[in-house]
Design an enzyme around this catalytic site. Sequence first.
Site, short mmCIF file in Angstrom:
data_model
loop_
_atom_site.label_atom_id
_atom_site.label_comp_id
_atom_site.label_asym_id
_atom_site.label_seq_id
_atom_site.Cartn_x
_atom_site.Cartn_y
_atom_site.Cartn_z
N ALA A 1 -14.95 4.54 -1.53
CA ALA A 1 -14.65 3.79 -0.16
C ALA A 1 -13.25 3.19 -0.24
O ALA A 1 -13.25 1.98 0.20
CB ALA A 1 -15.91 2.84 -0.06
N SER B 1 -11.76 1.50 -5.40
CA SER B 1 -11.59 2.07 -6.95
C SER B 1 -12.77 2.40 -7.77
O SER B 1 -12.77 1.90 -8.95
CB SER B 1 -10.66 1.06 -7.45
OG SER B 1 -9.25 1.20 -7.19
N GLU C 1 0.86 -1.36 -0.08
CA GLU C 1 0.02 -0.01 0.20
C GLU C 1 0.84 1.13 0.09
O GLU C 1 1.84 1.64 0.79
CB GLU C 1 -0.89 0.00 1.32
CG GLU C 1 -2.20 0.64 1.06
CD GLU C 1 -3.08 -0.10 0.11
OE1 GLU C 1 -3.13 0.29 -1.16
OE2 GLU C 1 -3.51 -1.01 0.37
N HIS C 2 0.32 2.24 -0.90
CA HIS C 2 1.23 3.49 -0.97
C HIS C 2 2.75 3.14 -1.53
O HIS C 2 3.82 3.73 -1.30
CB HIS C 2 1.52 4.26 0.34
CG HIS C 2 -0.28 4.94 0.54
ND1 HIS C 2 -0.43 5.95 0.00
CD2 HIS C 2 -1.08 4.46 1.31
CE1 HIS C 2 -1.71 6.46 0.34
NE2 HIS C 2 -2.27 5.65 1.31
N THR C 3 2.86 2.18 -2.30
CA THR C 3 4.06 1.77 -2.80
C THR C 3 4.12 2.19 -4.35
O THR C 3 5.17 2.11 -4.89
CB THR C 3 4.40 0.21 -2.70
OG1 THR C 3 3.19 -0.55 -2.90
CG2 THR C 3 4.80 -0.18 -1.13
N GLU D 1 -6.87 10.69 -14.25
CA GLU D 1 -6.92 10.86 -12.95
C GLU D 1 -5.95 11.92 -12.50
O GLU D 1 -6.20 12.69 -11.68
CB GLU D 1 -6.73 9.59 -12.06
CG GLU D 1 -6.70 9.57 -10.56
CD GLU D 1 -8.11 9.20 -10.04
OE1 GLU D 1 -8.80 8.36 -10.48
OE2 GLU D 1 -8.37 9.68 -9.22
N ASP E 1 -4.69 1.12 -9.22
CA ASP E 1 -5.87 0.88 -9.41
C ASP E 1 -6.48 0.69 -10.65
O ASP E 1 -7.29 -0.32 -11.01
CB ASP E 1 -6.79 2.25 -8.86
CG ASP E 1 -6.49 2.59 -7.42
OD1 ASP E 1 -5.75 1.63 -6.94
OD2 ASP E 1 -6.68 3.54 -6.81
C1 GLA Z 1 -5.08 5.17 -4.04
C2 GLA Z 1 -4.39 5.42 -5.22
C3 GLA Z 1 -3.27 4.40 -5.81
C4 GLA Z 1 -2.54 3.67 -4.57
C5 GLA Z 1 -3.41 3.48 -3.16
C6 GLA Z 1 -2.68 3.15 -2.08
O1 GLA Z 1 -5.97 3.94 -4.08
O2 GLA Z 1 -5.36 5.57 -6.52
O3 GLA Z 1 -2.64 4.71 -6.90
O4 GLA Z 1 -1.59 4.65 -4.14
O5 GLA Z 1 -4.37 4.59 -3.05
O6 GLA Z 1 -1.76 2.13 -2.12
#
Ligand code: GLA
Length: 390
Positions: A125, A128, A33-35, A162, A174
């Site tokens: 939520a 995506s 996550e957040h990678t 986006e 996503d």
């Molecule tokens: C959101 C962003 C993704 C990703 C996540 C965290 O979903 O759209 O690109 O960074 O946060 O992992």
Amino acid sequence: MLEDLIKEFKEIFKYDGEVETFFSPGRVNLIGEHTDYNGGFVFPCALDFGTYAIVKKREDKTFRMYSKNFKSLGTIEFDLDNLVYNKRDNWVNYPKGVVKTFLDRTYKIDSGFDVLFYGNIPNGAGLSSSASIEVLTAVILKDLFKLDVDMVEMVKMCQVAENKFIGVNSGIMDQFAVGMGKKDHAILLDCNTLKFEYVPVKLKNMSIVIANTNKKRGLADSKYNERRSSCEEAVKVLNDNGVNIKYLGELTVAEFDKVKHFITDEEQLKRATHAVSENERAKVAVEFLKKDDIAEFGRLMNQSHISLRDDYEVTGIELDSLVEAAWEEEGTVGSRMTGAGFGGCTVSIVENDHVENFIKNVGKKYKEKTGLRATFYIANIGDGAGRYVK
Ligand code: GLA
């Protein structure tokens, strides 16, 4: 359901001929996550719920869009010659941004279309819903205008939409999961090179349970952009001190430990620590999954949550309460927040025999702590976006 959607399309757009039907899933990220924007690994899968579209190409340059999820907004129109972001157009800015990005890349789109959308993913939520409608629009454009473009290229264009049109600096995860998803598999994606591998998710006597905090996300977009900037700043500091990287994802934890003292800003250090450790965790976790060691995979999911809570600071009381309650339940193999955070959903792996109690008890504890009612879904892993035939 499809029949009902087609009927409604025909009523709204006063049309009685053939229509085209499409579907695009939501996604849940299992770990990593957040990678993605840190050039690291993610491990998402597409869901078997998402967004449906009923479509009819038009002869003129008008687009007319209606969403059953935003009925009160009615039908929103825009023109092929005037593709600009307009706050009043609300959700329609997502598909509009995709049309604009395709045109900017010189794909030939010479007319508009009428569309009815219906999504059974909760909006905003963390599953995506926005990538889902973006990729859905791309798939519609490719089909209606017979464009020679592959899915990965479309995924990239949706990310551009986006980033540039909507203004959220999200990574590629996503859109990639939504476009490239495969039934019963998660995708191990290297977000730096876009090399990917489908990994079977065989959970035997266990299920993936998603829990929605039902918390409104508020300022999530700006906080998201802040996290991204912190990581980019950390890269700059490291490079100023002789480390030569483009992304934090290029460093192992051991390599990072040797150079992290250069980062003197405490907050930046915490953000970078998460990015590096989460990337390594994702890779290790997938190795365990491949060996059918779900217990170890689950343990790393828990670690991931702790890192997102303490170092990346994107959880908050709602996500923490859901996850902590999940950890206390018998039969929980792992539980963590999923997606951007700041509200949204958690993802847990739960033994089937315990799912019923899990939902009851976690829901109860969450309500007591936060006053909010959580919603639970059993997630099945589905295919990526495409034409939909029942
Ligand atoms: C959101 C962003 C993704 C990703 C996540 C965290 O979903 O759209 O690109 O960074 O946060 O992992």
